[in-house]
Design a protein around this motif. Sequence first.
Motif, short mmCIF file in Angstrom:
data_model
loop_
_atom_site.label_atom_id
_atom_site.label_comp_id
_atom_site.label_asym_id
_atom_site.label_seq_id
_atom_site.Cartn_x
_atom_site.Cartn_y
_atom_site.Cartn_z
N ALA A 40 -21.04 99.09 18.57
CA ALA A 40 -20.89 99.96 17.40
C ALA A 40 -21.49 101.33 17.67
O ALA A 40 -20.92 102.35 17.27
N PHE A 41 -22.64 101.38 18.33
CA PHE A 41 -23.27 102.67 18.61
C PHE A 41 -22.50 103.47 19.65
O PHE A 41 -22.64 104.67 19.73
N ALA A 42 -21.66 102.78 20.46
CA ALA A 42 -20.84 103.48 21.43
C ALA A 42 -19.50 103.89 20.84
O ALA A 42 -18.61 104.35 21.55
N THR A 83 -12.49 95.72 14.75
CA THR A 83 -13.02 96.97 14.23
C THR A 83 -12.14 97.39 13.06
O THR A 83 -10.98 97.78 13.25
N THR A 84 -12.68 97.29 11.85
CA THR A 84 -11.93 97.71 10.67
C THR A 84 -12.86 98.46 9.73
O THR A 84 -14.00 98.06 9.52
N ASP A 85 -12.35 99.54 9.19
CA ASP A 85 -13.08 100.35 8.21
C ASP A 85 -14.47 100.75 8.67
O ASP A 85 -15.42 100.73 7.90
N GLY A 86 -14.59 101.07 9.94
CA GLY A 86 -15.87 101.52 10.46
C GLY A 86 -16.89 100.41 10.68
O GLY A 86 -18.07 100.67 10.87
N VAL A 87 -16.45 99.17 10.68
CA VAL A 87 -17.35 98.03 10.92
C VAL A 87 -16.89 97.32 12.18
O VAL A 87 -15.73 96.91 12.29
N VAL A 88 -17.79 97.17 13.13
CA VAL A 88 -17.50 96.42 14.35
C VAL A 88 -17.99 94.99 14.13
O VAL A 88 -19.13 94.76 13.76
N SER A 89 -17.07 94.03 14.33
CA SER A 89 -17.39 92.62 14.11
C SER A 89 -17.22 91.84 15.41
O SER A 89 -16.32 92.11 16.20
N LEU A 90 -18.10 90.87 15.58
CA LEU A 90 -18.05 89.98 16.74
C LEU A 90 -18.08 88.55 16.23
O LEU A 90 -18.99 88.18 15.47
N ASN A 91 -17.09 87.77 16.61
CA ASN A 91 -17.08 86.33 16.33
C ASN A 91 -17.36 85.63 17.64
O ASN A 91 -16.63 85.82 18.62
N ARG A 138 -22.05 98.29 11.01
CA ARG A 138 -21.29 99.48 10.60
C ARG A 138 -21.40 100.54 11.69
O ARG A 138 -22.47 100.81 12.22
N ASN A 139 -20.27 101.13 12.02
CA ASN A 139 -20.21 102.17 13.03
C ASN A 139 -20.53 103.50 12.37
O ASN A 139 -19.69 104.08 11.70
N GLU A 140 -21.73 103.94 12.55
CA GLU A 140 -22.15 105.21 11.96
C GLU A 140 -22.51 106.19 13.05
O GLU A 140 -23.25 105.87 13.97
N THR A 141 -21.98 107.38 12.93
CA THR A 141 -22.32 108.43 13.88
C THR A 141 -23.26 109.40 13.19
O THR A 141 -22.99 109.83 12.06
N PRO A 142 -24.35 109.71 13.85
CA PRO A 142 -25.29 110.64 13.21
C PRO A 142 -24.71 112.05 13.14
O PRO A 142 -24.05 112.51 14.05
#
Length: 134
Positions: A55-57, A88-96, A124-128
């Motif tokens: 997510a941070f990448a 990856t949907t709506d800015g959220v990276v998910s891992l199952n 959540r994928n957030e960019t500063p």
Amino acid sequence: MASTPTNELGAGLIALTWGVLAYLMFLMLAVQVAMDFYTASVVGAIGHDAVRQAAFAGGSPNARAEAERWLRTRIGSSVNIETVSWDTTDGVVSLNLAVRPPTVLIGTPGLATSRRFEHRFDVRNETPQFARPR
């Protein structure tokens, strides 16, 4: 009252054998429970770190592939990784992540196949965004 002599030679040896067998079975069960707790803890920590790294990448396919490589090397070969799926949907990276923990139970294929840990991690994928100095 007259007592009749009985031959009880070896009775203590049989009781000792059953006692040691029962002790070893409980010890093996305790070791298996400890291994399951350890596996759940390690998989949880490494899975969370991997999804955070992706997510941070930016959550791109390359970032997810790199995070999955990192995850597989960290978990190691003792834990059997069954499925790894990313979303990856709506800015959220998910891992199952689904794994089978190692077992000390010998000759129990039915019990070993029913033990499976499934975890889902969402970050959540957030960019500063830095404010420009005026």
